[in-house]
Design an enzyme around this catalytic site. Sequence first.
Site, PDB file in Angstrom:
ATOM      1  N   LYS A  11       0.867  -1.199   0.000  1.00 14.47           N
ATOM      2  CA  LYS A  11       0.000   0.000   0.000  1.00 14.47           C
ATOM      3  C   LYS A  11       0.890   1.231   0.000  1.00 14.47           C
ATOM      4  CE  LYS A  11       0.029   2.000   3.475  1.00 14.47           C
ATOM      5  NZ  LYS A  11       0.169   2.686   4.777  1.00 14.47           N
ATOM      6  N   ASP A 125      -5.107   0.143   8.832  1.00 15.04           N
ATOM      7  CA  ASP A 125      -4.799  -0.019   7.407  1.00 15.04           C
ATOM      8  C   ASP A 125      -5.521  -1.204   6.754  1.00 15.04           C
ATOM      9  OD1 ASP A 125      -3.189   2.043   6.616  1.00 15.04           O
ATOM     10  OD2 ASP A 125      -1.303   0.940   6.742  1.00 15.04           O
TER      11      ASP A 125
END
Length: 287
Positions: A11, A125
Amino acid sequence: MSATDVFAPAKINLTLHVTGQRDDGYHLLDSLVVFAPVGDRLRLTPDGALSLQVDGPEAAGVPSDGSNLVLRAARMAGQESGQITLTKQLPASAGIGGGSSDAAAVLRALGRDVPPEQIAQLGADVPMCMKPRPQRVQGIGEQLSVAAIPSLPALLVNPRVSVPTPSVFKALRDKTNPPMPETLPKFADRSDCIDWLATQRNDLQVPAMMLTPAVGVVLEALHTLPGTRLARMSGSGATCFALFDDTEAMRFAEISLRAAHPDWWIASGLLGDQVQKSAPSMATQEA
Ligand SMILES: C[C@@](CO)(OP(=O)(O)O)[C@H](O)COP(=O)(O)OP(=O)(O)OC[C@H]1O[C@@H](n2ccc(N)nc2=O)[C@H](O)[C@@H]1O
Ligand SMILES: Nc1ncnc2c1ncn2[C@@H]1O[C@H](COP(=O)(O)OP(=O)(O)O)[C@@H](O)[C@H]1O
């Protein structure tokens, strides 16, 4: 029964604006997130009791006990059996959500309905990693909206220094900073997008550089590469990214960076492209 293979992409926070702090200490974010074609791989084999083995070039220091997010996610989904092999390609505690993406990949592979509030308990996250595609992330990481971002040729660089996320948030002096515009621009092309990204920020970059000077060394190296349009840190660091106009410029810069810093973790590829489940195209190099 056959094994299931899943890919857990890195990410990248193209922007990370910290816009406030909740009473429980968690910070409010406004972040543009994309995924990279480099990532960890997981293999789920349905035999035996639930177990985890961690291997791969970035396995050192990653726990294989019940604290690993992979086992926590599997148990949360009600899984009690099966061997899981996690092949770590992503450095840990690196601002690229390796553990979170691993957890999300397991949940995707198991395909069970786990309520979003529970998924968020694995880490701020994890919700954004459930569907690895360009998105705007707000709240503490649970408010997600799809974003239209052109694919961006990028280098990802980690100086092999791990950075604990809580210390970086703690070191941030001003907790209330401007968000991104309410409506994101419609980008005419890649260059337009990079120009706009350059007007935005990662508010954790300065505190991370203060705690970990190696972040500043990486950013300086990326800024001085030929063809770099933008260099910035991802998440709470220490991984930084540099964006380029095209893949040729990216590859040229990569050769020069690898020669100068053979000890750094370096990957290259198109951010925001449709992440391939089984055939990632990003090149990485071990130290
Ligand atoms: C900073 C970000 C940006 O995407 O990425 P990374 O650097 O981890 O990749 C994330 O918000 C990190 O998410 P994640 O690493 O899953 O966070 P968690 O495990 O839930 O929380 C770790 C610690 O980070 C801080 N934290 C995290 C998220 C948030 N919105 N506010 C916070 O203050 C808290 O101190 C918390 O104890
Ligand atoms: N599957 C996993 N991969 C990496 N780290 C993990 C995993 N499960 C738990 N951890 C723990 O989580 C911490 C943060 O890891 P990671 O998710 O890679 O950080 P970041 O989000 O900053 O990139 C590590 O220090 C490690 O001890």
